[in-house]
Scaffold this motif. Structure first.
Motif, short mmCIF file in Angstrom:
data_model
loop_
_atom_site.label_atom_id
_atom_site.label_comp_id
_atom_site.label_asym_id
_atom_site.label_seq_id
_atom_site.Cartn_x
_atom_site.Cartn_y
_atom_site.Cartn_z
N LEU B 101 41.02 11.40 52.27
CA LEU B 101 41.01 12.74 52.32
C LEU B 101 40.99 13.47 50.97
N ARG B 121 37.15 17.79 59.09
CA ARG B 121 37.55 18.75 58.24
C ARG B 121 36.88 18.70 56.83
N ASN B 122 36.62 17.80 56.36
CA ASN B 122 36.23 17.50 55.08
C ASN B 122 34.63 17.50 54.88
N GLN B 124 32.37 19.56 54.52
CA GLN B 124 32.07 20.29 53.41
C GLN B 124 32.96 20.37 52.26
N ASN B 125 33.53 19.45 52.06
CA ASN B 125 34.45 19.10 50.96
C ASN B 125 33.70 18.45 50.06
N PHE B 126 32.88 19.31 49.17
CA PHE B 126 31.61 18.87 48.40
C PHE B 126 32.16 17.99 47.17
#
Lengths: 273, 273, 273, 273
Positions: B101, B121-122, B124-126
């Motif tokens: 995470l 949920r991640n 698009q956690n670039f």
């Protein structure tokens, strides 16, 4: 699913009002935040900051770290961009908000900006939420692209639960089947949030619609529905913008919007800062 | 929007096959990954790992860092959980996958696991995508709750673009108006990904349905649609699970699923590892 | 909201099997219905009917009354089209299904066809549902574009409640944010319907995907998920079709699909009629 | 897909204003239509009609034919209900609107009411649209639960294309994943419709939210976004209503809404009829 407690209306016997220099955000006020989607160069950003200052604005916005769908799109100016925002703040004496994407950048963003934004794509980046919950500056939590109201308030709860009481919500449109607009503004969510929570709520009509021509009516609708302010994109030459040009207002359009919202806030008994 | 290049079918003249010890993931194989949603205790995890080993499984799964909607829900055992996974790997001689995470945990996860998972949920956690793009272990990129196929492939592109060629996609259901199932499995997306990309694609029928009773038919449908494997939740006592109990199979149900998928893969000319 | 009773699994102690001439529709069988989206001319329809008969098919489909989004699109051949379907039935000795849009056309459609279809857009046209509930021929109730499973079963309940026990459900994709496919096949709904209801359920992979190239894997996935058959569009020259060309199979592609589904049904212990 | 022509802004060089007795609907006016969801009895309806007349209202609403999800829910009083509406019209000298579900009822509804409503579930009931296109009374076309703006305007086009130029659009919320509100009001669609079409557009905040407490702010937002009026549910005792009680206003709440909208319209330079 757990439930939000600290974000709940029952928790506080009054609405949260956040103060940044002379700007107040929350029930009874109408806060207008404007600026380009991304900081593209020092000259451009300082120029638009001064233009906005002259027209009237409560706070500057501008992205230094840009969350882009494609790795081949402009990713923002990074730390150099933060320094430019800082310079614009000094020049205009206005507070500024910018987005943070990575826990490792929080210290740096903290130093140069007044409000830290958690973008839509990171609404459930819980590591990031926890970290910004440890700082003493306000945090804007934008609603995720398909987040329910409950999930959104629980994201805010992550920040509140770490001790940071200065949380601002921002509705920026949700994803639906409609394709003529970029997203669908959930105006009912704005009214409902005012009922469920003591936290201030803004609306971003630029991302919510993706269409310059309807930003003004949608911004007015947001205030009518109960929003405590507007966060809007403005660019000197939208057609040349490195991102989101089609949803950015020209300075002239922004002036018209600003005047309209000022008049409108008056009717709604909201103070313009 | 930019477009994916490295993830595109045109880029490679053959499908990507990923090898982890003796397990192959990709076109022509059927890989089955199983385990509980979260690691809840050392004893429980080692026990379920051995049970799965005996029934038949290609890889273990288990969450140490849990992305939970509420800050008041069980957040996972963290680094202690990683050590338990490692012990289970040694005990069973099976590879293991776990979710990361936070960019600051990558080194640690890298040391203890064989595949790193980027959760829904991640997607698009670039920052996170770029960091796992620098390591030399495979990465599973789960589809975001409301991500389009294009956005999903561009998320994979972020990893590929940093040099890590070992990317596996995983469809885990998208969010729609339907409430009888937790999410809606997008089976057409699975078939389309096989046409558009050379990357392996798994389906997670547990998160995709949220309903134990329909996991088997949905898993079979996934393989029929072209998926290269299944990622499924199994728990000794689903009713006691700290998360996702209603969608976890019992060992007995898992055995029935495993036998069915084995038979099914044979028909589809997919090799069970 | 009321709840379905007659459509519920608990109502009957056995699954409903519908018999039309020698064709059986329901649990344990795999029924394949094929034909063009719309009847475009007598010659074309008779030709495709014979081609399908030769390849293998259980029932013909073909629209005489077409529900078109635009009033300027081809609206179908109307009653003349019904006579052509009737001629095709005589020629091939196959039963046929067609859609009815207007209560005033039911008598006519009843006379010329074996199954009456209620299309997606009319799933909650309750007048129409009540009227087809009075006839003694089977009715296919397609799922509405954004209908929940509950609403769909309640639409079937309207027909059952008027006395017509011969109801067949058909999943044809729901509307989501994804744009690469025309709709999103809800494969979990198929599995869940088999658990909740005794009614037969078909899947229409043509409308559900809108893409010829993925119809075969999606059709297989539908059977794997529990569907009792497939309803598919076939056209001699899809590129010339007056509607839905991009999702219609050529006869050659249909043959390949038919052979695959036959093989597949065998594994699933479903009888091909 | 075909494209709307007659509904397009370009078609007319002025906005369509519809006149019913002394009530004007369209650009520059704010029309308020109120009444219970369904007509439940003669006494109740005549009473609420008089209450509304006293408070202030432009037009009465009330359902005689109710499109209910379940066949076991109250289906409306039918033709008897139409006679009650007619009596209420005579008593109050107000025009009235009611929904028609079946082509065979159009003549009857035409006789007793001033505006005919095509409900959400029938937005693509093209037979019905064509038939109401032949009459010389105004038609309200409500947006379908998951209809795009284009599809909605094309539904209006079906009516216009048959010769009936008196078409009014009504946004009543679209279906999304959010469950705290019944539907999601698409306020951006209202602003966009004002740009794309010359037709009047109303908003129904009752169905759009399903929550009495947020009807007022959402109604105001609708006007701010450009809507030409509001269609709202009012019931003497919402808790006893046979349908939609949770979204119906009490007369007292309606009075408060009416005063607010009157004040609001003044600011927006819209005339209250």
């Amino acid at each position: 699913m757990g439930e939000y407690k600290l974000a709940s209306k029952e928790k506080l016997n009054q609405n949260t009002i956040i103060k940044i220099k002379d700007t107040l955000i929350g029930e009874g006020y109408c806060t207008i935040i404007a600026g380009p989607c991304a900081i593209e160069s020092r000259d451009n950003y300082l120029e638009i900051a001064q233009i906005l200052k002259e027209i009237g604005v409560d706070m500057l916005r501008g992205g230094a770290f840009k969350p882009r769908t494609s790795p081949y799109s402009f990713q923002g100016m990074g730390k150099e961009g933060l320094q430019i925002i800082y310079e614009a703040k000094m020049l205009t004496n206005l507070p500024a908000v910018t987005e943070v994407l990575d826990v490792r950048d929080i210290d740096y963003v903290y130093k140069y900006c007044d409000i830290i934004q958690i973008g839509s794509r990171n609404m459930q980046n819980f590591s990031l939420l926890k970290e910004v919950g440890k700082i003493d500056k306000p945090v804007i939590v934008k609603r995720g692209l398909s987040a329910t109201i409950d999930e959104w308030l629980l994201a805010a709860e992550y920040v509140l639960n770490m001790g940071n009481e200065q949380v601002i919500l921002c509705e920026r449109g949700i994803r639906t089947f409609e394709t003529l607009t970029r997203n669908t503004v959930d105006i009912g969510a704005v009214s409902l949030i005012k009922e469920l929570s003591h936290l201030p709520i803004l609306v971003d009509p630029s991302h919510a619609t993706g269409k310059r021509s309807i930003i003004k009516p949608v911004a007015k609708a947001a205030l009518a529905a109960g929003a405590d302010g507007i966060m809007v994109e403005v660019h000197q030459k939208p057609e040349d913008a490195l991102s989101d040009g089609s949803q950015s207002l020209t300075p002239k359009e922004y002036k018209s919007l600003y005047l309209e919202l000022t008049k409108f806030s008056h009717l709604e008994n909201k103070q313009i800062n």
